[in-house]
Design an enzyme around this catalytic site. Structure first.
Site, PDB file in Angstrom:
ATOM      1  N   ASP A 113       0.843  -1.192   0.000  1.00 12.20           N
ATOM      2  CA  ASP A 113       0.000   0.000   0.000  1.00 12.20           C
ATOM      3  C   ASP A 113       0.883   1.249   0.000  1.00 12.20           C
ATOM      4  O   ASP A 113       2.074   1.189   0.347  1.00 12.20           O
ATOM      5  CB  ASP A 113      -0.945   0.016   1.191  1.00 12.20           C
ATOM      6  CG  ASP A 113      -0.221   0.169   2.517  1.00 12.20           C
ATOM      7  OD1 ASP A 113       0.722  -0.615   2.771  1.00 12.20           O
ATOM      8  OD2 ASP A 113      -0.570   1.073   3.299  1.00 12.20           O
ATOM      9  N   GLU A 179       0.023  -0.684   5.798  1.00 14.90           N
ATOM     10  CA  GLU A 179       1.042  -0.088   6.679  1.00 14.90           C
ATOM     11  C   GLU A 179       0.911   1.420   6.742  1.00 14.90           C
ATOM     12  O   GLU A 179       0.997   2.021   7.816  1.00 14.90           O
ATOM     13  CB  GLU A 179       2.443  -0.499   6.203  1.00 14.90           C
ATOM     14  CG  GLU A 179       3.551  -0.193   7.200  1.00 14.90           C
ATOM     15  CD  GLU A 179       4.094   1.234   7.112  1.00 14.90           C
ATOM     16  OE1 GLU A 179       4.744   1.695   8.076  1.00 14.90           O
ATOM     17  OE2 GLU A 179       3.872   1.888   6.073  1.00 14.90           O
TER      18      GLU A 179
END
Length: 475
Positions: A113, A179
């Site tokens: 991500d 994250e």
């Protein structure tokens, strides 16, 4: 990539095998960069309000890359439920391969991500179109952390090309999908998948290097305590001309209150927030200005060596504010203002303890009897590496061989809070924090980029580390 299905002749000298891994790693770089470009094109932002389908598409692409290696017992896209909300977390990719013949198991971590783009007008090229300029690959996630994903994949490709697919090293991969958004389901995911992730050595590819040519091993990370503070002084908005001068507005109270968090040097002035006493390498103010974009005439803040301020002391930053915008300004006393406060916590102090200290500080100093509320509290502990383990020696040797210069032990001012979860779940594992970024990567900022030579050295170094561990016996 062609890979033989079995290990080469066992009589091959170790030096020749290591040279073969290095050569394969150098040859693996172009394909790894091409695949990195494909990942960068996927806008996998896991923040609320963004398209979850893009994060799912990114996870599927990573799954395909890992499955194509042909070495894992399982490769799957999976999620965990966020305990606090019951919502489904963002998709992660999990792959595992059991160790054989007494070899150790390594867990490779990265995340797929990325941060939101922000103001796209500040980008010199489209943020999700990988673009090479002056030896750097530009694009959101090009450095943080899709390059970490591809360093792992490229290093494994090199090991397979050089020694075959039936090597004895156990390899697990966990490529996280949230994250940047706070790793809300990370602890639950670890608990649910502990057996599949258990390892002797954990490599977290989400940090940086000393500079573009000098590798680093991150041995300390600050913790974080992030929260939203809301300051209220009025039941409703009032006319600033009619009541200004007698009635305190929330902005006045907020400005006065926030100013108490720092002393005149800009150092944190909150009792109960600690510092760590540790030596730091030489690092000049001019280097700081160059790497941080600090213009002449604007002074650095804090006291002590520059790196001690970044690595070993607390810092407090206001990262967001809800108040009337300049465009919507009117002659009104604001009844309420909210700010997001991000405090970095020195290694050695519990993040919850630091949050309690700043909360007590703010409550004791609320001006004019302003009402304070605290919400969205997120704490992550700092991390200190035990540098006496054998894995650290393997990593230092691999980094020096891969980059051609000895690595530097560094601290990092930023936080990777999930490492505390790894330490709790796998207390016996040796954790190595490495990365592919250099100080000019501009992670989280417009024009994020990856230094191509740094990536090449990082991939080669990781392949050499894998080779070393495949030759080692598990402790």
């Amino acid at each position: 990539m062609s890979a033989s299905s079995s290990r080469p002749d066992p009589s091959t000298p170790g030096a020749s095998r290591r040279a073969a891994v290095r050569a394969a790693a150098e040859a693996a770089v172009p394909a790894a960069l091409a695949d990195l470009g494909n990942l960068v094109r996927i806008p996998s932002v896991a923040f609320p309000g963004f398209d979850r389908a893009e994060v799912e598409r990114s996870a599927t692409a990573v799954q395909a890359l890992l499955a194509d290696l042909g070495i894992f017992d399982r490769v799957e896209v999976t999620t965990a439920v966020i305990p606090e909300t019951g919502a489904e977390g963002m998709p992660a990719v999990l792959a595992s391969r059991a160790a054989r013949n007494g070899r150790p198991t390594i867990l490779l971590y990265a995340h797929h991500d990325v941060q939101p783009v922000g103001d796209e007008s500040l980008w010199e090229s489209a943020p999700f179109e990988p673009t090479v300029r002056d030896g750097r690959l530009y694009g959101r996630g090009a450095a943080d952390d899709k390059a970490g994903v591809m360093a792992h994949v490229g290093a494994l490709r090199a090991l397979i090309e050089a020694v075959g697919t039936d090597f004895d090293l156990g390899v697990n991969l966990f490529i996280e999908g949230e994250e940047e958004a706070g790793s809300a389901s990370f602890a639950a995911f670890l608990a649910e998948n502990a057996d599949a992730l258990r390892a002797d050595v954990i490599v977290v590819a989400d940090s940086g290097n000393w500079d573009a040519a000098t590798p680093a091993l991150t041995v300390s990370l600050r913790g974080n305590a992030r929260f939203t503070l809301t300051v209220r002084t009025l039941e409703h908005a009032s006319h600033s001309g009619m009541f200004g001068g007698a009635v305190p507005d929330a902005m006045l109270a907020t400005v006065k209150l926030l100013s108490t968090l720092w002393d005149d040097d800009g150092a944190v002035a909150v009792a109960g927030v600690h510092e760590r006493d540790a030596e730091t390498p030489e690092y000049t103010e001019q280097t700081l200005r160059d790497e941080a974009g600090l213009p002449d005439g604007v002074s650095p803040i804090g006291r002590g060596t520059i790196l001690s301020r970044i690595w070993n002391k607390p810092s407090i930053t206001i990262t967001g504010i809800d108040a009337p915008s300049v465009r919507n300004a009117s002659n009104t006393l604001s009844p309420e203002v909210s700010v997001v406060i991000s405090m970095r916590v020195a290694p050695g102090q519990d993040a919850r303890e630091a949050f309690a200290a700043i909360e007590e500080h703010l409550r004791a100093r609320a001006p004019f009897g302003a009402q304070l509320s605290f919400s969205d509290i997120d704490c992550g502990n700092a991390f200190l590496v035990d540098t006496g383990g054998s894995a650290v020696a393997h990593a230092r040797a691999a980094l020096e061989e891969g980059y051609g210069v000895p690595p530097v032990d560094i601290g990092v001012g930023g936080s990777i809070p999930f490492i505390a979860d790894l330490v709790r779940e796998f207390p016996g594992a040796q954790i190595l924090v490495t990365g592919v970024e250099d100080p000019h990567a501009r992670a989280h900022s417009p024009n994020e980029s990856l230094h191509l030579d740094t990536f090449r050295h990082a991939l080669v170094s990781e392949a050499l580390l894998l080779e070393s561990l495949d030759s080692a016996t598990a402790s």
